[in-house]
Write a protein that holds these residues in place. Sequence first.
Motif, short mmCIF file in Angstrom:
data_model
loop_
_atom_site.label_atom_id
_atom_site.label_comp_id
_atom_site.label_asym_id
_atom_site.label_seq_id
_atom_site.Cartn_x
_atom_site.Cartn_y
_atom_site.Cartn_z
N SER A 215 0.83 -1.20 0.00
CA SER A 215 0.00 0.00 0.00
C SER A 215 0.87 1.25 0.00
O SER A 215 2.03 1.21 0.43
CB SER A 215 -0.91 0.02 1.23
OG SER A 215 -0.16 0.21 2.41
N SER A 216 0.31 2.35 -0.48
CA SER A 216 1.07 3.61 -0.51
C SER A 216 1.54 4.01 0.88
O SER A 216 2.66 4.49 1.05
CB SER A 216 0.21 4.71 -1.12
OG SER A 216 0.00 4.49 -2.50
N LYS A 217 0.68 3.78 1.87
CA LYS A 217 1.05 4.13 3.25
C LYS A 217 2.27 3.35 3.70
O LYS A 217 3.24 3.92 4.23
CB LYS A 217 -0.13 3.84 4.18
CG LYS A 217 0.20 4.08 5.66
CD LYS A 217 -0.97 3.71 6.55
CE LYS A 217 -0.60 3.86 8.02
NZ LYS A 217 -1.74 3.49 8.91
N HIS A 218 2.25 2.03 3.48
CA HIS A 218 3.39 1.21 3.90
C HIS A 218 4.62 1.46 3.04
O HIS A 218 5.75 1.35 3.52
CB HIS A 218 3.00 -0.27 3.88
CG HIS A 218 2.05 -0.65 4.97
ND1 HIS A 218 0.70 -0.83 4.76
CD2 HIS A 218 2.26 -0.87 6.29
CE1 HIS A 218 0.11 -1.15 5.89
NE2 HIS A 218 1.03 -1.18 6.84
N LEU A 221 6.17 4.54 4.51
CA LEU A 221 6.83 4.20 5.78
C LEU A 221 8.14 3.46 5.53
O LEU A 221 9.15 3.71 6.21
CB LEU A 221 5.89 3.36 6.64
CG LEU A 221 4.68 4.08 7.24
CD1 LEU A 221 3.77 3.10 7.96
CD2 LEU A 221 5.13 5.19 8.20
N TRP A 263 5.88 2.90 -3.99
CA TRP A 263 4.99 4.07 -4.05
C TRP A 263 4.78 4.51 -5.49
O TRP A 263 3.67 4.88 -5.88
CB TRP A 263 5.57 5.20 -3.21
CG TRP A 263 4.66 6.39 -3.13
CD1 TRP A 263 3.58 6.55 -2.32
CD2 TRP A 263 4.75 7.58 -3.93
NE1 TRP A 263 2.99 7.77 -2.54
CE2 TRP A 263 3.68 8.42 -3.53
CE3 TRP A 263 5.62 8.01 -4.92
CZ2 TRP A 263 3.47 9.68 -4.11
CZ3 TRP A 263 5.41 9.26 -5.49
CH2 TRP A 263 4.35 10.06 -5.08
#
Length: 342
Positions: A215-218, A221, A263
């Motif tokens: 996911s973009s969030k992970h 991170l 990403w």
Amino acid sequence: MNLPRKIASLELARVIALLAIVFIHVKPFMDYALISDEPWLNFISNQLARFAVPIFFIISGYLIQPKLIKSPWETAKSYSVPLIKIWVVWSIVSLAMPFNLGVVIEHGYLAERQGYWDFLLSTPLNSFLEGGLVHLWFIPSLVIAVYLIAALIATRAMTMLVPVAIVLYLYGVLAGSYQVVTELNPPFFTRNGPFFSLLMVVIGFEIKRHSYQVSSKHAILLALGGMVLHFVEAAVLHEYGQTFHNNDFLIGTALWGTGIFFWLLNNPTMGDKPWVHHLAQWVLPIYAIHLILMIVMFNVAGILEWQGLAKDCLAFFGSLTLSYLFARALAKTPLSFSVQRS
């Protein structure tokens, strides 16, 4: 994930990565904007740009994967031969072109060149893996990585791909930036050869082969975590004598580049503009040419007696602009950079 063959976000990333590499080579802020008598503005900005080369390698592995799996040796050869031709041509140009016009005027062409040739001959293996000018190391490193992957595919030893890449990477770090601590003595500068390139290319290769998704969030991170680790490593090593800005790859660098790449895959239409696709096709030519023309710009700055920001701007914008124009001029000659990208 169904993605178009030309992924706009990867094209944009290649353009941005090129700018970052040119910025590194300019070495800005070295003699001004000092903090505690050290060029920390250079140190920080230099290391912030270190995502660039990993991104190039990862993109290469991702794009070449389908063909490499299908026909490893044929693909490795067709992919590498044009790159090696570029490497040979621009190595010869770099060996022939004088770097210091003042020395040429005062002592002659051969006197200026002899010192550089002797320097290269003093470390023949390292010089061979780089070519005629230091930035050309990227090409043979990429070629070696592609052939190693092809060999493991052809010998049905793909289960060894990731372990071998990780071991080489760790050795490259320990015998590279960490040498001030480990005191390892590698046969050549570990930025060259397969030590770093193989893992980066394998990361892209495996992401494509297994259709890995994050996911973009992970992904963010992971990228931030890798960047922070890279900077922590650089700060600690600086205390041991490894100057902060002299780190090409650290342990965190691989995580940093991987996070950015995930990403980019999650945002495939980002940068889907005609100018991005146009500039992306000139990234390799500009990369091959830019350092030669940057040296010219530094000579011009010396003649004009420009220092500080003026010299840095001339070197950065001048080398980029002239490299692009020069590459375009060569497009219709035998020295064309026409390389079929996977």
